[in-house]
Scaffold this motif. Structure first.
Motif, mmCIF file in Angstrom:
data_model
loop_
_atom_site.group_PDB
_atom_site.id
_atom_site.type_symbol
_atom_site.label_atom_id
_atom_site.label_comp_id
_atom_site.label_asym_id
_atom_site.label_seq_id
_atom_site.Cartn_x
_atom_site.Cartn_y
_atom_site.Cartn_z
ATOM 1 N N GLY A 68 11.448 -12.178 9.071
ATOM 2 C CA GLY A 68 10.404 -13.050 9.591
ATOM 3 C C GLY A 68 10.855 -13.593 10.933
ATOM 4 O O GLY A 68 11.290 -12.848 11.811
ATOM 5 N N ASP A 69 10.797 -14.908 11.106
ATOM 6 C CA ASP A 69 11.183 -15.535 12.368
ATOM 7 C C ASP A 69 12.617 -16.056 12.359
ATOM 8 O O ASP A 69 13.057 -16.667 13.342
ATOM 9 N N GLU A 70 13.359 -15.825 11.299
ATOM 10 C CA GLU A 70 14.686 -16.417 11.153
ATOM 11 C C GLU A 70 15.784 -15.388 11.400
ATOM 12 O O GLU A 70 15.833 -14.338 10.756
ATOM 13 N N ASN A 71 16.670 -15.713 12.345
ATOM 14 C CA ASN A 71 17.834 -14.878 12.595
ATOM 15 C C ASN A 71 18.905 -15.239 11.564
ATOM 16 O O ASN A 71 19.451 -16.340 11.572
ATOM 17 N N ILE A 72 19.198 -14.294 10.672
ATOM 18 C CA ILE A 72 20.119 -14.582 9.575
ATOM 19 C C ILE A 72 21.502 -13.986 9.806
ATOM 20 O O ILE A 72 22.337 -13.974 8.896
ATOM 21 N N ALA A 73 21.769 -13.497 11.014
ATOM 22 C CA ALA A 73 23.054 -12.840 11.278
ATOM 23 C C ALA A 73 24.229 -13.757 10.975
ATOM 24 O O ALA A 73 25.271 -13.307 10.485
ATOM 25 N N ASP A 74 24.076 -15.047 11.272
ATOM 26 C CA ASP A 74 25.158 -16.005 11.041
ATOM 27 C C ASP A 74 24.820 -16.994 9.932
ATOM 28 O O ASP A 74 25.411 -18.078 9.852
ATOM 29 N N ALA A 75 23.882 -16.633 9.077
ATOM 30 C CA ALA A 75 23.474 -17.540 7.997
ATOM 31 C C ALA A 75 24.606 -17.737 6.997
ATOM 32 O O ALA A 75 25.470 -16.865 6.815
ATOM 33 N N SER A 76 24.589 -18.891 6.358
ATOM 34 C CA SER A 76 25.604 -19.182 5.345
ATOM 35 C C SER A 76 25.383 -18.314 4.112
ATOM 36 O O SER A 76 24.289 -17.769 3.907
ATOM 37 N N ASP A 77 26.406 -18.214 3.292
ATOM 38 C CA ASP A 77 26.275 -17.467 2.043
ATOM 39 C C ASP A 77 25.190 -18.069 1.157
ATOM 40 O O ASP A 77 24.457 -17.339 0.481
ATOM 41 N N ASP A 78 25.090 -19.397 1.158
ATOM 42 C CA ASP A 78 24.064 -20.056 0.347
ATOM 43 C C ASP A 78 22.667 -19.686 0.840
ATOM 44 O O ASP A 78 21.756 -19.441 0.031
ATOM 45 N N ARG A 79 22.483 -19.638 2.164
ATOM 46 C CA ARG A 79 21.172 -19.282 2.700
ATOM 47 C C ARG A 79 20.844 -17.829 2.380
ATOM 48 O O ARG A 79 19.696 -17.499 2.030
#
Length: 245
Positions: A68-79
């Motif tokens: 979607g609109d969220e860059n998850i490349a550096d997202a936390s494990d919880d996210r």
């Protein structure tokens, strides 16, 4: 054009026994909402690594990965765990059903992870079972179902949370040719109804069902091919309506 996913210069490296393994080497592509993409390539091409990243099962070394609109490349494990449970629908070769649970209970599993299972949620799970042709099998357990029926349960489960896309990993690998056709026809119908599908396969006949094929080689995109309408099955009748989440 809204995007279900966008991969930009994605790199993934593994450090094994003092050596660097370059699994993905700057991969870029978009998946618009409603697309149907087949990811293909030989063993070691990067398919599994890309699948793990799209499925929020791993972090890239560098690059951008949007859901979607969220860059998850550096997202936390919880996210990443939240996204896996709430916004991605998984369909696996081995079905991954829980043998002690009924058809209805297996479809409901993603809702348990979110701590929600009200009457409306359960009614929607019943509607999804009906949608995939299992409305009369709600109280059966996986061992009482054929392989094709088990995969239909998995497809219904993948739809529970209205995902960004259905991520299907060799979904027909354990099925005979007739059942494979039934499952692929169901994917055709879901896509015609607007669902985005990303399918990983090594079978060219399966890949041809998609609108386009992204072929990987040695961690890079070797080609991106649009499947002409003449190469695909006749237009599927959409499953209508899909139950609202």
């Amino acid at each position: 054009m809204r995007l279900a996913a966008s991969v930009q210069n994605l790199v993934k490296e593994y450090h094994l026994s003092g050596e660097v393994v370059h699994a993905l080497r700057g991969v870029s592509f978009d998946v618009p909402e409603g697309d149907y993409v087949a990811i293909m390539g030989a063993s070691g091409s990067g398919k599994s690594t890309l699948l793990n990243l799209l499925g929020c099962l791993d972090h890239p070394t560098s690059g951008s990965l949007f859901l979607g609109d969220e860059n998850i490349a550096d997202a936390s494990d919880d996210r990443l765990a939240e996204l896996r449970a709430g916004r991605i629908g998984f369909v696996f070769q081995s079905f991954n059903l829980i043998p002690q649970l009924t058809v209805l209970e297996n479809i409901e599993v993603p809702l348990y992870y979110q701590g929600r299972l009200g009457r409306r949620d359960r009614d929607r799970c019943r509607e999804l079972a009906q949608l995939v042709g299992l409305g009369d099998r709600l109280n059966h357990r996986p061992t009482q179902l054929s392989g094709g029926q088990q995969q239909r349960v998995a497809i219904a489960r993948s739809l529970v949370n209205d995902p960004f896309f259905i991520l299907a990993d060799e979904p027909t690998g354990n099925l005979d040719s007739a059942t494979t056709e039934e499952i692929l026809a169901l994917f055709d119908q879901l896509n015609a109804a607007g669902k985005t599908i990303v399918l990983v396969t090594h079978e060219i006949d399966v890949g041809k069902r998609a609108r386009r094929i992204i072929r990987l080689k040695d961690g890079r995109i070797e080609s991106m091919i649009e499947n002409p309408p003449s190469a695909r099955p006749a237009a599927a009748a959409a499953l209508s309506p899909l139950p609202e989440s």
